[in-house]
Design a protein around this motif. Structure first.
Motif: not given
Length: 235
Positions: A41-43, A46-52, A130-134, A217-219
């Motif tokens: 996921p780039a945003t 998008e990361a949250l939607k992937r979890l949902i 460091v790891l780039g979590i979104k 960059k993160i939510k």
């Protein structure tokens, strides 16, 4: 001795300038996403939607992350998770299953009662810088024993033995908030408030997480996992 060190703090600039982030980021490797057929996921959205979407698959009993040998060799070169999940230590709560994600996809911070202390903040800072979590999800769950124990401690005016008072004291603010509204189900209300308070804590924690949130960059969000149905309700 540097001023930052004497203060016992580390700035975002210091984290990167010290070389730690660069070294560890390099060790994550460009092949770290090989374990999943999904593009990273780039945003944060998008990361949250992937979890949902993953949770929807879990509820429907149609997971796609079932072969954990896929990408095993690539994962040995490093990690690059896209989300952090702060969750309870309860044995029935398994984030990778709940969100149908493979090994290496989630950076999980666990403690009974899913609250964020100093160690938890440090872990999340590592995940972000460091790891780039979104995205960060603080995940409470139904029938939480830690929240129930805190409620009972407040009502009985007795602290539990051993090191349990530290756990009770961490969850106590959420219980008091919930009590003020006199809810029909105090346990459910306190569990939800505990998740929300800690998601807010992650969002404003200086200096690293607050900066990442302010820049988009993160939510951070809060959710409740229903053990009986498998569904996560985001608050």
């Amino acid at each position: 001795m540097c001023q930052d060190c004497t203060k016992g703090t580390i700035s975002r600039r210091g984290l990167f300038a010290g070389g730690l982030a660069l070294t560890l980021a390099a060790s994550s490797g460009s092949m770290a996403f090989a374990q999943s057929s999904e593009a990273p996921p780039a945003t944060p959205d998008e990361a949250l939607k992937r979890l949902i979407d993953g949770n929807a698959r879990y509820v429907a009993n149609s997971p796609i992350n079932t072969d954990h040998s896929v990408g095993r060799s690539a994962r040995s070169t490093g990690q690059q998770p896209f989300a952090a999940v702060v969750t309870c230590s309860d044995s029935r709560v398994v984030p990778e299953l709940i969100f149908d994600q493979g090994p290496g996809d989630l950076f999980v911070v666990r403690v009974a009662g899913n609250f964020i202390n100093e160690d938890g903040l440090a872990s999340l800072e590592f995940g972000a810088a460091v790891l780039g979590i979104k995205t960060i999800v603080v995940l409470g769950h139904t029938s939480c024993g830690a929240v129930r124990a805190t409620i009972e401690s407040i009502q009985d005016k007795i602290l539990p033995p051993g090191h349990l008072p530290s756990l009770v004291n961490a969850i106590r603010p959420a219980v008091y908030d919930a009590m003020a509204d006199n809810p029909a189900d105090l346990l459910a209300a306190a569990t939800a408030q505990n998740a929300k308070l800690n998601a807010e804590k992650a969002a404003v924690a200086d200096p690293i997480l607050s900066d990442f949130h302010a820049s988009g960059k993160i939510k951070s969000s809060a959710g409740i996992y229903d053990i009986a149905t498998g569904k996560v309700a985001f608050l």
